[in-house]
Design an enzyme around this catalytic site. Structure first.
Site, mmCIF file in Angstrom:
data_model
loop_
_atom_site.group_PDB
_atom_site.id
_atom_site.type_symbol
_atom_site.label_atom_id
_atom_site.label_comp_id
_atom_site.label_asym_id
_atom_site.label_seq_id
_atom_site.Cartn_x
_atom_site.Cartn_y
_atom_site.Cartn_z
ATOM 1 N N HIS A 1 31.299 -12.927 -34.389
ATOM 2 C CA HIS A 1 32.110 -13.802 -35.241
ATOM 3 C C HIS A 1 31.281 -15.007 -35.637
ATOM 4 O O HIS A 1 30.482 -15.514 -34.842
ATOM 5 C CB HIS A 1 33.372 -14.256 -34.493
ATOM 6 C CG HIS A 1 34.427 -14.850 -35.367
ATOM 7 N ND1 HIS A 1 34.377 -16.157 -35.800
ATOM 8 C CD2 HIS A 1 35.556 -14.305 -35.905
ATOM 9 C CE1 HIS A 1 35.441 -16.401 -36.549
ATOM 10 N NE2 HIS A 1 36.165 -15.304 -36.636
ATOM 11 N N ASP B 1 39.385 -8.611 -35.560
ATOM 12 C CA ASP B 1 39.499 -7.729 -36.725
ATOM 13 C C ASP B 1 39.277 -6.265 -36.340
ATOM 14 O O ASP B 1 39.877 -5.367 -36.931
ATOM 15 C CB ASP B 1 38.487 -8.143 -37.799
ATOM 16 C CG ASP B 1 38.754 -9.534 -38.330
ATOM 17 O OD1 ASP B 1 39.896 -9.786 -38.730
ATOM 18 O OD2 ASP B 1 37.833 -10.373 -38.325
#
Length: 436
Positions: free
Chosen positions: A312, A370
């Site tokens: 991320h 995600d």
């Protein structure tokens, strides 16, 4: 809201001149100190250069705090894992908007306020007929959410606290209805009206999946999974879409226009489309037996192959939302009895490799939120085109809370970034007949 406090100063000296200035250093409640550069141009005649604003604080905010190095995400000071496990989305909405957890009476009244506004004006149904059946749901949502201002123009005074509250209720309540209508329209199915006897997440699933021809029962396990997805994505500090909402709002634009702007920014694949990109990657791998070759390409810097859903930009250690989603993912797969879905088999194997391969461990490339949310939505039978729309449903409360905070901040000014101009200097116009 706790204001920043002085914490020393920094002296800037402009080389080649005798000019210097002392700028204050400010400290928030947690996080790094910031240098207040508001007088830099006035004192030295220079601006700062920070493409993407990655090192620039554009506002004071008391809503969300992220520590990417430590993997921390707080909503109003509360850890995200506690809220996802012990709270629900509507209570989190109250928290984000008002700063504190509600009493039982306050929560009941807030739920009623949201529930009362779940339906949309009947004329809005006609809007959908102007879109192609294959229009992306986000394109539809941009248009319809922005058009809400035309239906509620009597409550667009952003300086009236009560009108701001009503607009907030309307947006939180109606965006799921609009998202479900966009989905139904693309499927050629009748729109399903909301049911106010269901909670927020269950009602959203009902509007997505029910048909008039037969009864539809919302699974409590799937409703809880959707609720967690909504909680985990409700706000994420000054990201691209939130910054867009604030920038639009700084002009005095109405809240419906501001949230429509946020939806447009979220639509970008680098922002809200990450979980959709995960499934696209899995489809390209195709089979579990192809994973080793794919992993080798990922490790080859010259291949250009990226591992989607891992790591991320903000979280340099681990994504605190991912562990919750991992648990939820396995709950959903168990509830649905899914054991032979090829894409899900791929995902499970990629997860195993990422958690055991030194290459990924050393680079801290752990599965992020995600990765798991995409698998969950896929297992629920929700098409990938709806993934970002669901993200917008969740993030609406964060956008509304940030917009409300900005409007109520007396120090807020219209957003006006500066630039480094690299074009031609001043020059005279030459008539077309005289040009070589």
């Amino acid at each position: 809201m706790m204001a920043t406090t002085p914490n020393g100063s920094v002296t800037f000296t402009l080389d080649g001149s005798n000019r210097s200035t002392r700028l204050p250093v400010l400290r928030g409640s947690v996080g790094p100190d910031v240098v207040d550069i508001r007088k830099l141009y006035a004192d030295l005649g220079v601006f700062t250069f920070d493409p993407g604003y990655g090192e620039t604080a554009s506002c004071e905010s008391a809503i969300t705090y992220i520590d990417g190095d430590e993997g921390v995400l707080l909503y109003r000071g509360y850890p995200i894992d506690q809220l996802a496990e012990k709270s629900d989305f509507i209570e989190v909405c109250y928290l984000l908007m008002n700063g504190e957890l509600p009493s039982a009476a306050q929560l009941k009244e807030f739920r009623k306020g949201v529930t009362y506004h779940t339906m949309v004006h009947e004329q809005i149904r006609r809007f959908f007929e102007g879109f192609r059946r294959d229009a992306h749901p986000m394109a539809v949502m941009c248009g319809v959410v922005g058009a809400l201002a035309a239906f509620y123009h009597e409550n667009l005074d952003i300086n009236d606290p009560r009108q701001r509250e009503i607009a907030a209720f309307r947006l939180i309540a109606k965006v799921p209805t609009i998202a479900a209508m966009a989905y139904k329209y693309s499927m050629g199915q009748p729109f399903v009206y909301p049911r106010n006897d269901l909670d927020y997440a269950a009602n959203f699933l009902y509007m997505l999946n029910a048909v008039p021809a037969e009864p539809y029962h919302v699974s409590p396990v799937l409703a809880k999974a959707m609720d967690r997805i909504l909680v985990l994505h409700a706000d994420h500090e000054q990201n691209a879409s939130t910054s867009t909402v604030r920038l639009a709002g700084s002009t005095g634009a109405n809240p419906f226009a501001c949230i429509a702007a946020g939806i447009a920014a979220l639509w970008g694949p680098a922002h809200g489309g990450a979980n959709e990109a995960v499934l696209k990657m899995l489809a390209e791998i195709g089979d579990v037996k192809n994973i080793p070759a794919f992993i080798e390409k990922v490790k080859d810097k010259n291949s250009g192959v990226k591992l989607m859903g891992f790591g991320h930009r903000v979280y340099k250690n681990f994504d605190p939302r991912a562990k919750i989603m991992q648990k939820t993912c396995h709950e959903v797969l168990g509830e649905l009895g899914i054991t032979d879905e090829p894409l899900l088999d791929l995902a499970v194997e990629l997860e195993r490799i990422a958690l055991s391969d030194d290459y990924f461990i050393q680079r801290k490339l752990y599965p992020n939120v995600d990765f798991y949310s995409g698998i969950i939505l896929k297992a629920m039978g929700i098409p990938t085109s709806m993934f970002t729309a669901i993200f917008a449903v969740s993030r609406t409360v964060g956008w509304v809370s940030q917009w409300k905070e900005m409007i109520e901040d007396p120090a807020q000014r219209i957003g006006r970034p500066r630039q480094v101009y690299t074009g031609a200097p001043a020059r005279d116009y030459t008539p077309v007949g005289e040009r070589g």
